[in-house]
Design an enzyme around this catalytic site. Structure first.
Site, PDB file in Angstrom:
ATOM      1  N   GLU A 171       0.818  -1.213   0.000  1.00 54.72           N
ATOM      2  CA  GLU A 171       0.000   0.000   0.000  1.00 54.72           C
ATOM      3  C   GLU A 171       0.852   1.264   0.000  1.00 54.72           C
ATOM      4  O   GLU A 171       1.872   1.332   0.670  1.00 54.72           O
ATOM      5  CB  GLU A 171      -0.933   0.007   1.226  1.00 54.72           C
ATOM      6  N   CYS A 218      -8.009  -2.242   8.088  1.00 49.14           N
ATOM      7  CA  CYS A 218      -6.593  -2.208   7.670  1.00 49.14           C
ATOM      8  C   CYS A 218      -6.116  -0.783   7.487  1.00 49.14           C
ATOM      9  O   CYS A 218      -5.031  -0.405   7.953  1.00 49.14           O
ATOM     10  CB  CYS A 218      -6.396  -3.004   6.378  1.00 49.14           C
ATOM     11  N   HIS A 252      -1.194  -5.954   1.626  1.00 49.78           N
ATOM     12  CA  HIS A 252      -2.433  -6.727   1.526  1.00 49.78           C
ATOM     13  C   HIS A 252      -2.174  -8.033   0.757  1.00 49.78           C
ATOM     14  O   HIS A 252      -1.446  -8.045  -0.233  1.00 49.78           O
ATOM     15  CB  HIS A 252      -3.508  -5.913   0.796  1.00 49.78           C
TER      16      HIS A 252
END
Ligand code: PCA
Length: 205
Positions: free
Chosen positions: A78, A141, A165
């Site tokens: 991310e 998250c 992820h």
């Protein structure tokens, strides 16, 4: 060097979470780093609190949080976390904020401070489908990624943090055959390759 890697408990009716299985399977030492692990509850407040407790106990140089993302077909590193809780499903305590700031008055977003491009390249180099993602979502998250970055900015500004992820495990898509999955061994190879290059990058600074 000390690295904290967190995973999450199962949520959303699943009986497992690939991030929990991966974190349990990680080597205790990767390159020059000791790997410390914690499994977080999938609740807005409890997940972040558990991560911050582990940070305070371990005093890590970097924090890498790992979670499940159903529907993606690659390991995704991310780029950023946004200051919004907008849960599409209730968390494991039944809470479902629809449009709340995580930190009232906090920055709109925090960028990952991990070497995200090098990590994706290392994962691909290990033969594992991997990509940068530009959205960690607006669920637990993202909440934990944002909350950890906010805490470190205030209390341990030299420590790095970010989020990875992981797709569903194959056993999770037996009842949803239109969804992609990734086997635990492949995901573990990818995560380990990403962590190894991250440890090298931090070590040589
Ligand atoms: N994935 C969820 C929360 C816990 C997890 O593993 C998410 O992407 O927000």
């Amino acid at each position: 060097m000390h690295i904290l890697v967190t995973g999450f408990e199962p949520f959303g009716g699943e009986s497992t979470n690939p991030s929990m299985e991966l974190v349990r399977a990680l080597d205790a030492q990767i390159g020059a780093a000791h790997i410390h692990t914690a499994i977080l509850p999938v609740t807005a407040s409890g997940g972040l609190q558990a991560a911050l407790r582990a940070i305070e106990k371990i005093g890590p140089d970097a924090v890498v949080c790992v979670g499940q993302v159903g529907g993606r077909c690659a390991v995704t590193v991310e780029r950023l976390a946004v200051n919004v809780d907008a849960f599409s499903i209730p968390d494991n305590e039944g809470q479902q904020p629809r449009n709340l700031p995580i930190v009232a008055g906090g920055p709109d977003a925090y960028l990952s401070t991990l070497p995200i491009h090098e990590m994706v390249e290392a994962m691909r180099g290990a033969g594992v489908p991997a990509a940068i993602s530009n959205s960690a979502g607006t669920y637990v998250c993202n909440h934990v990624m944002y909350g950890v970055a906010h805490y470190l900015a205030q209390h341990r500004p030299t420590a790095r943090s970010g989020f990875i992820h992981i797709p569903y495990l194959p056993q999770q898509v037996l009842d949803k055959p239109d969804k992609p999955s990734m086997g635990l061994e492949l995901a573990l190879r990818g995560l380990t390759a990403g962590l190894r290059v991250m440890v090298c990058a931090l070590h040589s600074e």
